[in-house]
Design an enzyme around this catalytic site. Sequence first.
Site, PDB file in Angstrom:
ATOM      1  N   HIS A 166       0.891  -1.040  -0.035  1.00 14.77           N
ATOM      2  CA  HIS A 166      -0.125   0.174  -0.004  1.00 14.77           C
ATOM      3  C   HIS A 166       0.865   1.206   0.010  1.00 14.77           C
ATOM      4  O   HIS A 166       0.460   2.286   0.267  1.00 14.77           O
ATOM      5  CB  HIS A 166      -0.974  -0.052   1.152  1.00 14.77           C
ATOM      6  CG  HIS A 166      -2.082  -0.985   0.882  1.00 14.77           C
ATOM      7  ND1 HIS A 166      -2.787  -1.504   2.149  1.00 14.77           N
ATOM      8  CD2 HIS A 166      -2.621  -1.698   0.032  1.00 14.77           C
ATOM      9  CE1 HIS A 166      -3.742  -2.203   1.744  1.00 14.77           C
ATOM     10  NE2 HIS A 166      -3.337  -2.379   0.581  1.00 14.77           N
ATOM     11  N   ALA A 182      -0.527  -8.874  19.289  1.00 12.27           N
ATOM     12  CA  ALA A 182       0.918  -9.459  18.470  1.00 12.27           C
ATOM     13  C   ALA A 182       2.012  -9.630  19.215  1.00 12.27           C
ATOM     14  O   ALA A 182       2.957 -10.645  18.746  1.00 12.27           O
ATOM     15  CB  ALA A 182       0.982  -8.831  17.214  1.00 12.27           C
TER      16      ALA A 182
END
EC number: 2.3.1.286
Length: 230
Positions: free
Chosen positions: A106, A216
């Site tokens: 992106h 995470a």
Amino acid sequence: MSKIVILTGAGISAESGIETFRADDGLWAQHRVEDVATPEGFMRDPELVVNFYNARRAQAAEVEPNAAHLALALLEAEHHGEVVVITQNVDDLHERGGTQNLYHMHGHLKGALCYACDHRWPAPMVMAPGDACPSCTAPAARPDIVWFGEMPYEMDTLFDHLSQADVFAAIGTSGNVYPAAGFVAEARRAGAHTIEFNLEKSAVGNQFAEHRIGPASQTVSNWVNDLLQR
């Protein structure tokens, strides 16, 4: 030697302090997508868009990679096989954490793009509307970010990697945005073991063979330690 392909999303950077887009209080709650993340929005009000990404760039410069970023760099360095990291994020926390085999699908906050000639160059910390392209001199600089309605970068290469994956892991991604949301299906067709790391199952969570729920920084670090038998 196995090939591990990893997709990361906003969730991996959130623990470092990067604002996410899709949370209830995230950036899309503060700004309309149409205003700051489309080519049309940029043409309509370039100052608004450039200032939006200037703020994102400044924020990213103030935070540090977290344990999940560092764990992926360790995996790349010590795994007896190939590790490929594909990120939907536009910050540089993976690079600063040590990852080298990396694709920014992106775009990147640290990049500038000329919409007249497609030249790319390092963005200054503060861009201004009408900045000149260093190649063609047109006043056509924009952030090198893939906006809605534009094609993510290097898709053919990314699908090649997915087709060769033995393991596919998705970390901190919502599963709401295509084509990245289709990566798990592509990896499954290649016979890869699929694993999702998230605070909860994503929109495509039922397509993964394994789930590790939690921050995470913890779940990815534990996974990497298991793989490396540390």
